[in-house]
Design a protein around this motif. Structure first.
Motif, PDB file in Angstrom:
ATOM      1  N   MET A  61       0.879  -1.167   0.074  1.00  0.00           N
ATOM      2  CA  MET A  61       0.043   0.140   0.041  1.00  0.00           C
ATOM      3  C   MET A  61       0.844   1.173  -0.007  1.00  0.00           C
ATOM      4  O   MET A  61       1.688   1.290   0.972  1.00  0.00           O
ATOM      5  N   ASP A  62       0.929   1.793  -1.154  1.00  0.00           N
ATOM      6  CA  ASP A  62       1.670   3.180  -1.196  1.00  0.00           C
ATOM      7  C   ASP A  62       0.936   4.318  -0.682  1.00  0.00           C
ATOM      8  O   ASP A  62      -0.338   4.799  -1.199  1.00  0.00           O
ATOM      9  N   LEU A  63       1.290   5.240   0.182  1.00  0.00           N
ATOM     10  CA  LEU A  63       0.703   6.143   0.830  1.00  0.00           C
ATOM     11  C   LEU A  63       0.797   7.575   0.044  1.00  0.00           C
ATOM     12  O   LEU A  63       1.998   7.724  -0.350  1.00  0.00           O
ATOM     13  N   TYR A  64      -0.190   8.621   0.105  1.00  0.00           N
ATOM     14  CA  TYR A  64       0.254   9.548  -0.237  1.00  0.00           C
ATOM     15  C   TYR A  64       0.865  10.575   0.742  1.00  0.00           C
ATOM     16  O   TYR A  64       1.221   9.992   1.831  1.00  0.00           O
ATOM     17  N   GLU A  65       1.646  11.681   0.096  1.00  0.00           N
ATOM     18  CA  GLU A  65       2.435  12.357   1.162  1.00  0.00           C
ATOM     19  C   GLU A  65       1.921  12.878   2.239  1.00  0.00           C
ATOM     20  O   GLU A  65       2.362  12.438   3.371  1.00  0.00           O
ATOM     21  N   TYR A  66       0.625  13.262   2.276  1.00  0.00           N
ATOM     22  CA  TYR A  66      -0.138  13.745   3.372  1.00  0.00           C
ATOM     23  C   TYR A  66      -0.417  12.655   4.482  1.00  0.00           C
ATOM     24  O   TYR A  66      -0.371  12.822   5.537  1.00  0.00           O
ATOM     25  N   GLN A  67      -0.461  11.403   3.826  1.00  0.00           N
ATOM     26  CA  GLN A  67      -0.701  10.302   4.667  1.00  0.00           C
ATOM     27  C   GLN A  67       0.218   9.753   5.507  1.00  0.00           C
ATOM     28  O   GLN A  67       0.565   9.416   6.764  1.00  0.00           O
ATOM     29  N   ALA A  68       1.501   9.818   4.479  1.00  0.00           N
ATOM     30  CA  ALA A  68       3.155   9.322   5.467  1.00  0.00           C
ATOM     31  C   ALA A  68       3.229  10.423   6.177  1.00  0.00           C
ATOM     32  O   ALA A  68       3.813  10.156   7.266  1.00  0.00           O
ATOM     33  N   ARG A  69       2.999  11.878   6.171  1.00  0.00           N
ATOM     34  CA  ARG A  69       3.167  12.753   7.025  1.00  0.00           C
ATOM     35  C   ARG A  69       2.755  12.613   8.350  1.00  0.00           C
ATOM     36  O   ARG A  69       3.210  12.737   9.454  1.00  0.00           O
ATOM     37  N   GLN A  70       1.229  11.836   8.091  1.00  0.00           N
ATOM     38  CA  GLN A  70       0.600  11.515   9.528  1.00  0.00           C
ATOM     39  C   GLN A  70       1.340  10.610  10.578  1.00  0.00           C
ATOM     40  O   GLN A  70       1.592  10.731  11.817  1.00  0.00           O
ATOM     41  N   LEU A  71       1.717   9.456   9.524  1.00  0.00           N
ATOM     42  CA  LEU A  71       2.700   8.406  10.479  1.00  0.00           C
ATOM     43  C   LEU A  71       3.987   8.940  10.983  1.00  0.00           C
ATOM     44  O   LEU A  71       4.239   8.793  12.359  1.00  0.00           O
ATOM     45  N   LEU A  72       4.688   9.979  10.137  1.00  0.00           N
ATOM     46  CA  LEU A  72       5.809  10.414  10.613  1.00  0.00           C
ATOM     47  C   LEU A  72       5.649  11.262  11.885  1.00  0.00           C
ATOM     48  O   LEU A  72       6.418  11.450  13.027  1.00  0.00           O
ATOM     49  N   GLU A  73       4.364  12.212  11.894  1.00  0.00           N
ATOM     50  CA  GLU A  73       4.380  13.035  13.065  1.00  0.00           C
ATOM     51  C   GLU A  73       4.013  12.225  14.185  1.00  0.00           C
ATOM     52  O   GLU A  73       4.339  12.509  15.415  1.00  0.00           O
ATOM     53  N   GLU A  74       3.263  11.136  14.140  1.00  0.00           N
ATOM     54  CA  GLU A  74       2.739  10.313  15.238  1.00  0.00           C
ATOM     55  C   GLU A  74       4.015   9.657  15.986  1.00  0.00           C
ATOM     56  O   GLU A  74       4.257   9.351  16.858  1.00  0.00           O
ATOM     57  N   HIS A  75       5.412   9.678  15.138  1.00  0.00           N
ATOM     58  CA  HIS A  75       6.401   8.962  15.542  1.00  0.00           C
ATOM     59  C   HIS A  75       7.557  10.011  15.865  1.00  0.00           C
ATOM     60  O   HIS A  75       8.725   9.961  16.009  1.00  0.00           O
ATOM     61  N   GLY A  76       7.200  11.187  15.966  1.00  0.00           N
ATOM     62  CA  GLY A  76       7.891  12.368  16.421  1.00  0.00           C
ATOM     63  C   GLY A  76       8.923  12.946  15.538  1.00  0.00           C
ATOM     64  O   GLY A  76       9.974  13.609  16.059  1.00  0.00           O
ATOM     65  N   ILE A  77       8.661  12.733  13.974  1.00  0.00           N
ATOM     66  CA  ILE A  77       9.623  13.402  13.245  1.00  0.00           C
ATOM     67  C   ILE A  77       9.045  14.647  12.738  1.00  0.00           C
ATOM     68  O   ILE A  77       7.985  15.096  12.202  1.00  0.00           O
ATOM     69  N   PRO A  78       9.896  15.799  13.024  1.00  0.00           N
ATOM     70  CA  PRO A  78       9.510  17.204  12.841  1.00  0.00           C
ATOM     71  C   PRO A  78       9.457  17.577  11.213  1.00  0.00           C
ATOM     72  O   PRO A  78      10.095  16.800  10.446  1.00  0.00           O
ATOM     73  N   GLN A  79       8.277  18.313  10.914  1.00  0.00           N
ATOM     74  CA  GLN A  79       8.079  18.689   9.649  1.00  0.00           C
ATOM     75  C   GLN A  79       7.342  20.177   9.655  1.00  0.00           C
ATOM     76  O   GLN A  79       6.728  20.248  10.639  1.00  0.00           O
ATOM     77  N   PRO A  80       7.230  20.527   8.451  1.00  0.00           N
ATOM     78  CA  PRO A  80       6.574  21.842   8.381  1.00  0.00           C
ATOM     79  C   PRO A  80       5.029  21.833   8.777  1.00  0.00           C
ATOM     80  O   PRO A  80       4.455  20.758   8.040  1.00  0.00           O
ATOM     81  N   ARG A  81       4.473  22.811   8.898  1.00  0.00           N
ATOM     82  CA  ARG A  81       2.988  22.794   9.327  1.00  0.00           C
ATOM     83  C   ARG A  81       2.324  22.603   7.848  1.00  0.00           C
ATOM     84  O   ARG A  81       2.829  22.866   6.972  1.00  0.00           O
ATOM     85  N   ALA A  82       1.257  21.704   7.877  1.00  0.00           N
ATOM     86  CA  ALA A  82       0.783  21.575   6.533  1.00  0.00           C
ATOM     87  C   ALA A  82      -1.005  21.234   6.902  1.00  0.00           C
ATOM     88  O   ALA A  82      -1.444  20.696   7.660  1.00  0.00           O
ATOM     89  N   VAL A  83      -1.788  21.408   5.718  1.00  0.00           N
ATOM     90  CA  VAL A  83      -3.221  21.132   5.670  1.00  0.00           C
ATOM     91  C   VAL A  83      -3.515  20.650   4.157  1.00  0.00           C
ATOM     92  O   VAL A  83      -3.185  21.191   3.324  1.00  0.00           O
ATOM     93  N   TYR A  84      -4.204  19.461   4.345  1.00  0.00           N
ATOM     94  CA  TYR A  84      -4.474  18.913   3.001  1.00  0.00           C
ATOM     95  C   TYR A  84      -5.903  19.332   2.474  1.00  0.00           C
ATOM     96  O   TYR A  84      -6.898  19.756   3.251  1.00  0.00           O
TER      97      TYR A  84
END
Length: 402
Positions: A1-24
């Protein structure tokens, strides 16, 4: 299952990886509202499950609401290498000081986990690998070792995240590994991982994941109730979805001969036989699918399998190759006869049986007196017949269309 970027960002955020604020956003109007929420300048990023979106013109900078909406209007209808854009992600436009690339994936050759990274560049990592292969580090994590913060910091040092805080780089590596393991991923990629901030203010400088790609192992879905949020019916292949709903092991391919067998090895051999027969006959005819009915398949399973395969209009003939062990060829034959009796479909089906109840199955086929059904003694003969019949069927359709 290949995720879209906005979905991948959700998992990274849940695991504490910093990223710029974003809205889908899924519409032009939503994109304008999201841009106002994020602030300007912002990035408008088309969401498709493929890389090189920037090179395709699906990642643009907007300086005001009107520009953000205009860019969304341009990007939303796009298709990138066959992958349709499904919404846009509005993100803060960071001041990039340096770019890096890092990914973790399954390495089936070495039977461990492959960490690929470079401190020279990010989005153009392929060019970096070609021009400066020495700058791309390929490291490994053994499934038997403990990859903790100490190991992550040692790895960060070997990669050489110059210009960046080594402790933060180690934290990101560790959190990527946790994402990879806990989410049953086959790929976790951050590209680019960027050092951002005000060049004149050291306190603002930090690492951010500006883009991410994550692939999840679909076989592990039963362990993750949260994956339902990633479901995308528009992205699913309709034939694969239909097969999955009926509990069938099916993969849709781009060919003309439907292939049905019992056992993954036998089906793979059947695919090779069809491809080989196509080449021998000097035609472009290829397998249309992989479908494994499994062991002990009933007549109903066989009937359902044919229904799935014949629902694909590209299929011009079908090859059924069954070796009876647990599976009874007589049961399979009954399913075939039932399927064709219920369909007003002229496409031919070639049957090859061997093993348990093979003769009984062949007798059932013969007694049906259905001209659409033919039998073959060997897999190679069945493949050759199926290719020949598909070629004739395709040629006949072409003449009717003239």
């Amino acid at each position: 299952m290949d995720l879209y970027e906005y979905q991948a960002r959700q998992l990274l955020e849940e695991h504490g990886i910093p990223q710029p604020r974003a809205v889908y956003a899924s519409t032009v109007e939503e994109a304008g509202e999201a841009a106002d929420t994020i602030g300007y300048p912002c990035m408008v990023k088309g969401q498709a499950t493929i890389g090189h979106r920037g090179q395709a013109g699906a990642v643009k900078r907007a300086h005001n609401r009107e520009e953000a909406m205009q860019l969304a209007e341009q990007i939303l209808p796009m298709t990138i290498s066959g992958h349709p854009v499904r919404g846009v992600l509005i993100t803060k436009a960071e001041n990039i000081l340096h770019e890096y690339y890092v990914s973790i994936s399954v390495d089936r050759a070495s039977r461990d986990y492959d960490v690929l990274a470079t401190a020279n560049g990010g989005t153009e990592v392929e060019a970096v690998a070609l021009q400066h292969p020495e700058s791309v580090k390929r490291l490994h994590i053994s499934p038997l070792e403990v990859f903790d913060r100490q190991a992550a910091k040692a790895m960060a040092g070997r990669i050489g995240f110059y210009h960046a805080d080594l402790d933060q780089a180690a934290d990101i590596l560790l959190h990527m590994w946790e994402t990879f393991q806990e989410c049953d991923a086959t790929l976790v990629e951050i590209n680019p991982l960027a050092k951002v901030g005000d060049p004149d203010d050291e306190s603002t400088k930090h690492l951010d994941a500006l883009d991410a790609k994550i692939s999840l192992d679909g076989n592990a879905a039963f362990r993750h109730d949260g994956w339902a949020r990633f479901s995308d019916s528009d992205q699913d292949d309709p034939y694969e979805r239909k097969a999955k709903e009926n509990g069938l092991h099916y993969v849709h391919l781009n060919g003309q001969v439907g292939v049905i067998g019992n056992g993954a090895g036998l089906v793979m051999s059947s695919l090779d036989a069809v491809s080989g027969a196509g080449k021998e006959q000097g035609t472009a005819i290829k397998p249309a699918n992989f479908l494994d009915i499994g062991g002990g398949a009933s007549a109903q399973v066989m009937e359902t399998s044919l229904d799935v395969v014949l629902s694909d209009p590209q299929v011009r003939s079908v090859m059924v190759n069954v070796y009876g062990g647990i599976t009874s060829c007589a049961q399979v034959a009954q399913g075939i006869v039932q399927a064709v009796s219920h369909r007003d479909d002229p496409r031919p089906i070639v049957v090859r049986f061997d093993g348990n109840a093979a003769q009984e199955g062949l007798s059932i086929i013969a007694e049906s007196h259905d001209s659409r059904l033919t039998v073959a003694d060997t897999m190679e003969e069945a493949a050759a017949q199926a290719v020949r019949l598909a070629k004739v069927s395709t040629a006949s359709d072409s003449k009717e269309g003239e």
